[in-house]
Scaffold this motif. Structure first.
Motif, PDB file in Angstrom:
ATOM      1  N   LEU A 277       0.827  -1.197   0.000  1.00  0.00           N
ATOM      2  CA  LEU A 277       0.000   0.000   0.000  1.00  0.00           C
ATOM      3  C   LEU A 277       0.866   1.254   0.000  1.00  0.00           C
ATOM      4  O   LEU A 277       0.579   2.228  -0.708  1.00  0.00           O
ATOM      5  N   ALA A 278       1.930   1.239   0.785  1.00  0.00           N
ATOM      6  CA  ALA A 278       2.840   2.382   0.820  1.00  0.00           C
ATOM      7  C   ALA A 278       3.486   2.595  -0.541  1.00  0.00           C
ATOM      8  O   ALA A 278       3.595   3.730  -1.025  1.00  0.00           O
ATOM      9  N   GLU A 279       3.896   1.504  -1.165  1.00  0.00           N
ATOM     10  CA  GLU A 279       4.526   1.584  -2.484  1.00  0.00           C
ATOM     11  C   GLU A 279       3.573   2.151  -3.528  1.00  0.00           C
ATOM     12  O   GLU A 279       3.965   2.930  -4.397  1.00  0.00           O
ATOM     13  N   ALA A 280       2.284   1.785  -3.427  1.00  0.00           N
ATOM     14  CA  ALA A 280       1.281   2.258  -4.385  1.00  0.00           C
ATOM     15  C   ALA A 280       0.749   3.642  -4.022  1.00  0.00           C
ATOM     16  O   ALA A 280       0.009   4.240  -4.814  1.00  0.00           O
ATOM     17  N   GLY A 281       1.087   4.147  -2.831  1.00  0.00           N
ATOM     18  CA  GLY A 281       0.584   5.451  -2.406  1.00  0.00           C
ATOM     19  C   GLY A 281      -0.908   5.446  -2.133  1.00  0.00           C
ATOM     20  O   GLY A 281      -1.581   6.464  -2.323  1.00  0.00           O
ATOM     21  N   VAL A 282      -1.419   4.316  -1.678  1.00  0.00           N
ATOM     22  CA  VAL A 282      -2.856   4.170  -1.433  1.00  0.00           C
ATOM     23  C   VAL A 282      -3.146   4.357   0.056  1.00  0.00           C
ATOM     24  O   VAL A 282      -2.585   3.641   0.897  1.00  0.00           O
ATOM     25  N   PRO A 283      -4.016   5.296   0.419  1.00  0.00           N
ATOM     26  CA  PRO A 283      -4.348   5.545   1.823  1.00  0.00           C
ATOM     27  C   PRO A 283      -5.387   4.568   2.346  1.00  0.00           C
ATOM     28  O   PRO A 283      -6.069   3.870   1.573  1.00  0.00           O
ATOM     29  N   VAL A 284      -5.534   4.546   3.677  1.00  0.00           N
ATOM     30  CA  VAL A 284      -6.463   3.622   4.322  1.00  0.00           C
ATOM     31  C   VAL A 284      -7.320   4.372   5.330  1.00  0.00           C
ATOM     32  O   VAL A 284      -6.817   5.145   6.145  1.00  0.00           O
ATOM     33  N   SER A 285      -8.630   4.114   5.268  1.00  0.00           N
ATOM     34  CA  SER A 285      -9.583   4.567   6.280  1.00  0.00           C
ATOM     35  C   SER A 285      -9.835   3.370   7.186  1.00  0.00           C
ATOM     36  O   SER A 285     -10.495   2.415   6.801  1.00  0.00           O
ATOM     37  N   ASN A 286      -9.302   3.446   8.392  1.00  0.00           N
ATOM     38  CA  ASN A 286      -9.262   2.292   9.285  1.00  0.00           C
ATOM     39  C   ASN A 286     -10.353   2.370  10.354  1.00  0.00           C
ATOM     40  O   ASN A 286     -10.760   3.453  10.750  1.00  0.00           O
ATOM     41  N   ILE A 287     -10.815   1.209  10.795  1.00  0.00           N
ATOM     42  CA  ILE A 287     -11.731   1.141  11.923  1.00  0.00           C
ATOM     43  C   ILE A 287     -11.108   0.250  12.985  1.00  0.00           C
ATOM     44  O   ILE A 287     -10.549  -0.808  12.675  1.00  0.00           O
ATOM     45  N   THR A 288     -11.159   0.701  14.233  1.00  0.00           N
ATOM     46  CA  THR A 288     -10.529  -0.044  15.319  1.00  0.00           C
ATOM     47  C   THR A 288     -11.364  -1.253  15.725  1.00  0.00           C
ATOM     48  O   THR A 288     -10.842  -2.320  16.027  1.00  0.00           O
ATOM     49  N   LEU A 289     -12.688  -1.078  15.730  1.00  0.00           N
ATOM     50  CA  LEU A 289     -13.620  -2.162  16.033  1.00  0.00           C
ATOM     51  C   LEU A 289     -14.467  -2.422  14.803  1.00  0.00           C
ATOM     52  O   LEU A 289     -14.756  -1.499  14.047  1.00  0.00           O
ATOM     53  N   ASP A 290     -14.893  -3.666  14.603  1.00  0.00           N
ATOM     54  CA  ASP A 290     -15.664  -3.938  13.392  1.00  0.00           C
ATOM     55  C   ASP A 290     -16.547  -5.170  13.581  1.00  0.00           C
ATOM     56  O   ASP A 290     -16.267  -6.028  14.419  1.00  0.00           O
ATOM     57  N   ALA A 291     -17.613  -5.210  12.796  1.00  0.00           N
ATOM     58  CA  ALA A 291     -18.453  -6.387  12.621  1.00  0.00           C
ATOM     59  C   ALA A 291     -18.926  -7.031  13.916  1.00  0.00           C
ATOM     60  O   ALA A 291     -18.526  -8.146  14.240  1.00  0.00           O
ATOM     61  N   PRO A 292     -19.772  -6.363  14.687  1.00  0.00           N
ATOM     62  CA  PRO A 292     -20.331  -7.019  15.870  1.00  0.00           C
ATOM     63  C   PRO A 292     -21.110  -8.262  15.454  1.00  0.00           C
ATOM     64  O   PRO A 292     -21.808  -8.274  14.455  1.00  0.00           O
ATOM     65  N   GLY A 293     -20.981  -9.323  16.220  1.00  0.00           N
ATOM     66  CA  GLY A 293     -21.643 -10.570  15.870  1.00  0.00           C
ATOM     67  C   GLY A 293     -20.740 -11.496  15.101  1.00  0.00           C
ATOM     68  O   GLY A 293     -21.027 -12.685  14.959  1.00  0.00           O
ATOM     69  N   GLY A 294     -19.638 -10.953  14.571  1.00  0.00           N
ATOM     70  CA  GLY A 294     -18.664 -11.805  13.919  1.00  0.00           C
ATOM     71  C   GLY A 294     -18.828 -11.860  12.418  1.00  0.00           C
ATOM     72  O   GLY A 294     -19.842 -12.292  11.890  1.00  0.00           O
ATOM     73  N   LYS A 295     -17.831 -11.397  11.691  1.00  0.00           N
ATOM     74  CA  LYS A 295     -17.775 -11.523  10.231  1.00  0.00           C
ATOM     75  C   LYS A 295     -16.480 -12.245   9.911  1.00  0.00           C
ATOM     76  O   LYS A 295     -15.401 -11.849  10.378  1.00  0.00           O
ATOM     77  N   LEU A 296     -16.565 -13.299   9.099  1.00  0.00           N
ATOM     78  CA  LEU A 296     -15.385 -14.114   8.824  1.00  0.00           C
ATOM     79  C   LEU A 296     -14.233 -13.298   8.266  1.00  0.00           C
ATOM     80  O   LEU A 296     -13.063 -13.575   8.558  1.00  0.00           O
ATOM     81  N   GLU A 297     -14.555 -12.284   7.480  1.00  0.00           N
ATOM     82  CA  GLU A 297     -13.501 -11.472   6.866  1.00  0.00           C
ATOM     83  C   GLU A 297     -12.723 -10.647   7.881  1.00  0.00           C
ATOM     84  O   GLU A 297     -11.658 -10.122   7.565  1.00  0.00           O
ATOM     85  N   THR A 298     -13.239 -10.507   9.088  1.00  0.00           N
ATOM     86  CA  THR A 298     -12.546  -9.710  10.096  1.00  0.00           C
ATOM     87  C   THR A 298     -11.912 -10.572  11.190  1.00  0.00           C
ATOM     88  O   THR A 298     -11.538 -10.063  12.243  1.00  0.00           O
ATOM     89  N   MET A 299     -11.774 -11.850  10.933  1.00  0.00           N
ATOM     90  CA  MET A 299     -11.207 -12.748  11.938  1.00  0.00           C
ATOM     91  C   MET A 299      -9.793 -12.345  12.332  1.00  0.00           C
ATOM     92  O   MET A 299      -9.369 -12.551  13.471  1.00  0.00           O
ATOM     93  N   ASP A 300      -9.051 -11.767  11.394  1.00  0.00           N
ATOM     94  CA  ASP A 300      -7.666 -11.386  11.672  1.00  0.00           C
ATOM     95  C   ASP A 300      -7.527  -9.908  12.023  1.00  0.00           C
ATOM     96  O   ASP A 300      -6.450  -9.322  11.889  1.00  0.00           O
ATOM     97  N   LEU A 301      -8.606  -9.301  12.475  1.00  0.00           N
ATOM     98  CA  LEU A 301      -8.566  -7.910  12.930  1.00  0.00           C
ATOM     99  C   LEU A 301      -7.565  -7.764  14.073  1.00  0.00           C
ATOM    100  O   LEU A 301      -7.553  -8.563  15.011  1.00  0.00           O
ATOM    101  N   ARG A 302      -6.719  -6.715  13.996  1.00  0.00           N
ATOM    102  CA  ARG A 302      -5.711  -6.490  15.025  1.00  0.00           C
ATOM    103  C   ARG A 302      -5.745  -5.037  15.476  1.00  0.00           C
ATOM    104  O   ARG A 302      -5.921  -4.122  14.667  1.00  0.00           O
ATOM    105  N   LEU A 303      -5.538  -4.831  16.762  1.00  0.00           N
ATOM    106  CA  LEU A 303      -5.561  -3.495  17.330  1.00  0.00           C
ATOM    107  C   LEU A 303      -4.378  -2.662  16.856  1.00  0.00           C
ATOM    108  O   LEU A 303      -4.448  -1.429  16.841  1.00  0.00           O
ATOM    109  N   ASP A 304      -3.313  -3.321  16.435  1.00  0.00           N
ATOM    110  CA  ASP A 304      -2.115  -2.579  16.006  1.00  0.00           C
ATOM    111  C   ASP A 304      -2.095  -2.286  14.513  1.00  0.00           C
ATOM    112  O   ASP A 304      -1.083  -1.835  13.973  1.00  0.00           O
ATOM    113  N   ASN A 305      -3.215  -2.512  13.830  1.00  0.00           N
ATOM    114  CA  ASN A 305      -3.261  -2.297  12.382  1.00  0.00           C
ATOM    115  C   ASN A 305      -2.866  -0.875  12.008  1.00  0.00           C
ATOM    116  O   ASN A 305      -1.998  -0.649  11.160  1.00  0.00           O
ATOM    117  N   ALA A 306      -3.504   0.122  12.637  1.00  0.00           N
ATOM    118  CA  ALA A 306      -3.244   1.522  12.288  1.00  0.00           C
ATOM    119  C   ALA A 306      -1.791   1.893  12.551  1.00  0.00           C
ATOM    120  O   ALA A 306      -1.166   2.619  11.756  1.00  0.00           O
TER     121      ALA A 306
END
Length: 438
Positions: A277-306
Motif C-alpha cells: 500500500l505504501a509503495e502504491a501510495g494508497v491511503p487507508v480509512s481504518n476502523i478499530t472495532l468492526d463487525a459485531p456478531g462476527g464476520k469471517l472477513e474480520t477474523m484477523d482484525l488487530r488493534l495494532d493495524n493503524a
C-alpha cells in the motif's frame, strides 16, 4: 495528483440549490462579530501544540491562531483556561442520516446518489456532533459491487440535504463513490456474483464499457457511466470497502489497470500488505472495532493495524462506520489505536487532517489554520483520556453542540434511540427563536 473536487454528476439543478444554501443561507453568515478563545491548549494538527493559545474566528472562518495573537478590539473574548481545543473530527466512513443506496435490482449501480436518501433531521446527525464530528463521508451500504455515490456532509443544522452539503463555492456538492468486494456482494443470484473472481470480472467489464462511453461513444445519456467517467478522470474518489489482504490486492490491480484514485475502507488485513500500500501510495480509512456478531472477513482484525500502517508510511484515518461504532466514540477509537502502537500525534491526525487529505477537503477542514472553516471542538481535557468530554462542537463559527444544554446532553449520553427527527426540528427552531426570533 489532487483532482478537481466538484462533481458535475450532482447536476446543475442541484448545484444551484446548493449554491443558495452554502452562500446565502449558511449558518456561518450569522457570525459576523469576531470571537477570541483564549488561554486554551490548542491542538492545531498543523504544527506544535500551542499552550495558553488563542483562536480567533469571524464570519465562519479562522482568522488567527497562536500563542501571541492580536485580538480585534471589538471581539468577544472567552477564556478556555484548562480546556483543550482541536479541529472537528472528519469521519471518512459513516452511515448517519438514515442513508440508503442501491437496491436488489443489480450488483452495480453507480448512478444511485446517497444524497437522495438522507434525512437531514435524523437525530443521529446531532448525536454525531455530540461526539465531535463536523464533516462526514456518508455512504450507502456494501452489499453491492458499486452501491452508489457517497455524500460529504457538513454537520450544520439544516432542514434539507442542501443545507448540510459540503459544497464548493459554485454550489457543487462533493462526494465519492462506494465500491465493495469480498463476501458482502457475493450472492450468486439476481445478477450478483458468486465468487471473488466473478466479482472482479464484473467490475472490470463495467469500467471497459465506461471507457468507451467517456471516449465519445454516447448514443444517449447514461447516468451510471457519467459517474464512472468522473472516477476514470480522477474527479470522483473511489471508497472501496474491502477487508482481506487478497481482496485488497484485487483493488490495487484494478487501480493499476484503470487509473482511478482510491481510499481503502476498513482494510482489516492491511497490516499484512502495508508495504504494498505504501509503495502504491494508497491511503487507508481504518476502523478499530468492526463487525459485531462476527464476520469471517474480520477474523484477523488487530488493534495494532493503524500503527503498522503509520510506520510503513501509509496515510491513515480513523472512521466510525456509524452505527458499527457510535460516532460519539471516535475519540476512544483513537485512544485504542494508540494502545495498539500508533503514535499519539498520528492518532489525532487520523481523526482530523488525514481524513481531510484523503477526501481532498484539507483546504477547508482538518486543521486549525487561518482561512479554514471554523470547525473545532472544546474538550474538558486530554482528547485521548476516557474521562474527557466534548463540551462544545462548532461548525463554521456556530456553536451547534453545548454539553451544558439539557437537550444536547441527551444527545451526548442517551441510548440508541436518544432524540428523534421531530425533536431535532424543534431544537433547531428553539435556537432560532432564542437568538432573535419572534
Amino acid at each position: 495528483m489532487k483532482a478537481k473536487s466538484g462533481l458535475r454528476a450532482m447536476t446543475a439543478l442541484a448545484g444551484s440549490a446548493l449554491a443558495a444554501a452554502s452562500l446565502a443561507g449558511s449558518p456561518a453568515q450569522a457570525q459576523e462579530r469576531a470571537i477570541a478563545f483564549t488561554d486554551a491548549t490548542i491542538l492545531t494538527m498543523a504544527g506544535e501544540t500551542i499552550e495558553d493559545g488563542t483562536l480567533v474566528i469571524e464570519n465562519g472562518k479562522i482568522v488567527a491562531v497562536g500563542a501571541e495573537v492580536t485580538v480585534p478590539a471589538d471581539a468577544e473574548r472567552r477564556s478556555l483556561d484548562g480546556k483543550v481545543v482541536m479541529p472537528g473530527i472528519v469521519d471518512t466512513h459513516s452511515h448517519i442520516g438514515q442513508v440508503a443506496g442501491a437496491d436488489s435490482s443489480g450488483p452495480i449501480q453507480p448512478e444511485v446518489r446517497a444524497m437522495d436518501s438522507i434525512n437531514p433531521l435524523s437525530s443521529n446527525i446531532a448525536k454525531a456532533r455530540a461526539g465531535g464530528v463536523t464533516t462526514a463521508n456518508v455512504m450507502p451500504g456494501s452489499g453491492h459491487l458499486v452501491s452508489g455515490q457517497t455524500y460529504y456532509m457538513k454537520l450544520r443544522e439544516g432542514k434539507t440535504v442542501e443545507d448540510i452539503a459540503f459544497a464548493m463555492e459554485d454550489g457543487e456538492a462533493i462526494g465519492g463513490i462506494k465500491f465493495a468486494n469480498g463476501t458482502n456482494s457475493m450472492r450468486g443470484s439476481g445478477g450478483f456474483p458468486g465468487t471473488r473472481a466473478r466479482s472482479a470480472a464484473l467490475v472490470r467489464q463495467t469500467f471497459v464499457e465506461a471507457q468507451a462511453y467517456c471516449d465519445g461513444e454516447k448514443k444517449k445519456r447514461d447516468l451510471a457511466k457519467e459517474a464512472l467517467c468522473e472516477v476514470l478522470s480522477g474527479e470522483r474518489l473511489v471508497h472501496f470497502h474491502t477487508h482481506r489482504a487478497d481482496d485488497i490486492m484485487t483493488v490495487l490491480r484494478l487501480k493499476r489497470e484503470f487509473g482511478f484514485d482510491v481510499l481503502i475502507q476498513h482494510g482489516t488485513e492491511t497490516y499484512k500488505i502495508a508495504d504494498k500500500l505504501a509503495e502504491a501510495g494508497v491511503p487507508v480509512s481504518n476502523i478499530t472495532l468492526d463487525a459485531p456478531g462476527g464476520k469471517l472477513e474480520t477474523m484477523d482484525l488487530r488493534l495494532d493495524n493503524a500503527g503498522i500502517l503509520e510506520r510503513a508510511g501509509v496515510l491513515v484515518s480513523i472512521h466510525s462506520d456509524d452505527p458499527i461504532v457510535d460516532s460519539r466514540m471516535m475519540l476512544r477509537e483513537a485512544a485504542m489505536a494508540v494502545r495498539g502502537g500508533m503514535s499519539r500525534e498520528g492518532a489525532l491526525m487520523a481523526l482530523t487532517i488525514n481524513g481531510a487529505k484523503q477526501m481532498r477537503l484539507d483546504d477547508r477542514v482538518g486543521s486549525l489554520e487561518p482561512g479554514k472553516d471554523a470547525d473545532f471542538l472544546v474538550l474538558s481535557g486530554d482528547p485521548l483520556s476516557v474521562y474527557t468530554h466534548v463540551e462544545e462542537t462548532w461548525v463554521e463559527g456556530e456553536k451547534l453542540f453545548d454539553r451544558s444544554r439539557e437537550e444536547d446532553l441527551l444527545m451526548a449520553t442517551g441510548g440508541y434511540g436518544a432524540g428523534s427527527p421531530m425533536e431535532a426540528s424543534h431544537h433547531h427552531w428553539e435556537i432560532a427563536e432564542g437568538e432573535g426570533g419572534q
